[in-house]
Write an enzyme that holds these catalytic residues in place. Structure first.
Site, mmCIF file in Angstrom:
data_model
loop_
_atom_site.group_PDB
_atom_site.id
_atom_site.type_symbol
_atom_site.label_atom_id
_atom_site.label_comp_id
_atom_site.label_asym_id
_atom_site.label_seq_id
_atom_site.Cartn_x
_atom_site.Cartn_y
_atom_site.Cartn_z
ATOM 1 N N GLY A 40 0.935 -1.286 -0.021
ATOM 2 C CA GLY A 40 0.064 0.000 0.088
ATOM 3 C C GLY A 40 0.787 1.351 0.094
ATOM 4 O O GLY A 40 0.516 2.281 0.654
ATOM 5 N N GLY A 100 -0.572 5.028 -1.224
ATOM 6 C CA GLY A 100 -1.683 5.603 -0.469
ATOM 7 C C GLY A 100 -1.175 6.896 0.213
ATOM 8 O O GLY A 100 0.050 7.131 0.295
ATOM 9 N N GLN A 101 -1.761 7.424 1.181
ATOM 10 C CA GLN A 101 -1.793 8.675 1.889
ATOM 11 C C GLN A 101 -0.471 8.521 2.781
ATOM 12 O O GLN A 101 0.627 9.173 2.666
ATOM 13 C CB GLN A 101 -3.058 9.291 2.638
ATOM 14 N N ASP A 103 1.929 -1.903 -4.620
ATOM 15 C CA ASP A 103 0.694 -1.364 -4.350
ATOM 16 C C ASP A 103 -0.152 -2.161 -5.717
ATOM 17 O O ASP A 103 0.579 -2.803 -6.335
ATOM 18 C CB ASP A 103 0.383 0.212 -4.732
ATOM 19 N N ILE A 104 -1.493 -1.984 -5.768
ATOM 20 C CA ILE A 104 -2.013 -2.588 -6.948
ATOM 21 C C ILE A 104 -2.047 -1.717 -8.046
ATOM 22 O O ILE A 104 -2.683 -2.587 -9.042
ATOM 23 C CB ILE A 104 -3.651 -2.663 -6.433
ATOM 24 N N TYR A 157 -14.665 -0.126 9.144
ATOM 25 C CA TYR A 157 -13.392 0.120 9.237
ATOM 26 C C TYR A 157 -12.886 -0.121 10.818
ATOM 27 O O TYR A 157 -11.852 -0.896 10.800
ATOM 28 C CB TYR A 157 -13.082 1.510 8.942
ATOM 29 N N LYS A 163 -10.252 -3.015 12.414
ATOM 30 C CA LYS A 163 -9.073 -2.549 13.019
ATOM 31 C C LYS A 163 -9.064 -3.214 14.482
ATOM 32 O O LYS A 163 -8.054 -3.445 14.932
ATOM 33 C CB LYS A 163 -9.237 -0.967 13.022
ATOM 34 N N ILE A 207 -4.936 12.114 9.729
ATOM 35 C CA ILE A 207 -3.654 12.439 9.312
ATOM 36 C C ILE A 207 -3.869 13.488 8.481
ATOM 37 O O ILE A 207 -4.562 13.487 7.797
ATOM 38 C CB ILE A 207 -2.990 11.375 8.789
#
Length: 319
Positions: free
Chosen positions: A9, A12-13, A35-36, A143, A147, A173
């Site tokens: 990933g 990502g951000q 990543d994808i 989500y 987690k 973030i």
């Protein structure tokens, strides 16, 4: 152990900025980004890169063996607001990817794992002010459920199989380098973009919605710090509370107005308000500060200054 790192990933951000930081610390050839898709060319072109689906165990194992990986940062996830639209996809991505990495570590292919948790593990019944490390967790989003379950599995794999897995509960973030990624706290990124482009922002939360937030540099620092800490310093193997500052949309707007006096804001709460209302207003992260010397650097005005300065630079470069 000299880390040979795989970041899953990486476009990502958080993943993109973490990749840049880890390449700076350990060297481009020690850090494999994956990543994808090739959707962040800065990451793709600045070092080793592999197309990798975090849900494909066989491909993941091949990549780890090919590069002799010993450390994995699993940053791939479907975030809160997007996850509510696609609950089964969020469950599958967030849980399958974690199991694959934990099982590869259990089998000895990986020596150390970082997996990010989130304040989304908390829910409406959690104490909202100075939320303690150990408390009621009844998350109300897909989500958050992934987690919370992930934290339990991380701790289980440590206790049962001695997997060295480390985790922190990220707050919201804020970063100027990547666009918002579908999270409820992403208003605090988008507001800076709109302040410069439109001079106005319509917020999807109420003006007094207080949430725990953190500048990206502090989040990356925490991630590096916990992974570099001696094993004996990591006393919590579910996930550590992590905090910097808490603020409301109104307070962000006031901070922006100190630099852009004509900026205006309006409020049109949507489904994300219910998500935000289920989360803490502030976090007690004393264990992280005590166990591995965590400390943050950026307050709200410092964040505003960094965001506006860097977004303006980017606009000028692209014009």
């Amino acid at each position: 152990m000299n880390p040979k790192i795989l970041i899953i990933g990486a476009c990502g951000q958080i993943g993109s900025e973490l990749t840049t930081k880890l390449r700076h610390i350990y060297g481009d050839n020690q850090v494999v980004a994956s990543d994808i898709s090739y959707n962040n060319l800065d990451i793709v072109n600045s070092g080793l890169f592999e197309i990798l689906d975090a849900q494909d165990y066989a491909s993941l194992k091949i990549c780890i063996e090919k590069y002799e990986i010993n450390t994995v940062y699993l940053m791939a996830a479907m975030l809160s607001a997007t996850g509510e639209k696609y609950p089964m996809k969020a469950w599958d991505l967030n849980m399958n990817s974690l199991f694959h990495v934990l099982n590869l570590a259990k089998e000895g292919f990986i020596k150390k794992v970082f997996w990010p948790s989130s304040i989304a593990v908390f829910g409406p019944t959690t104490p909202k002010v100075n939320t303690p490390q150990y408390t009621v967790m009844e998350p109300s989003t897909v989500y958050g459920i992934t987690k919370q379950v992930g934290e339990r599995w991380c701790e289980y794999y440590f206790n049962k199989y001695n997997v060295d897995v480390r985790s922190i509960r990220y707050p919201g973030i804020i970063s100027h380098k990547t666009l918002p990624g579908g999270g409820t706290t992403d208003y605090a990124v988008d507001i800076y973009h709109k302040a410069l482009s439109d001079g106005h922002y319509e917020c999807f939360l109420t003006e007094e919605t207080e949430l725990p937030m953190m500048f990206m540099d502090d989040a990356i620092k925490a991630t590096v710090d916990i992974m570099q800490a001696p094993t004996e310093s990591i006393k919590i193997r579910s996930a550590y509370n992590l905090a910097a500052i808490s603020f409301t949309p109104r307070e962000v707007a006031e901070s922006i107005k100190k630099q852009l006096s004509d900026f205006t804001i309006s409020y049109a709460p949507d489904f994300r308000q219910d998500i935000a209302d289920s989360w803490p207003k502030s976090i007690d992260d004393n264990e992280a500060r005590k166990h591995w010397n965590w400390s943050h650097e950026f307050d709200l005005d410092a964040i505003t200054n960094e965001m506006l300065t860097n977004l303006e630079k980017k606009t000028l470069q692209n014009s």
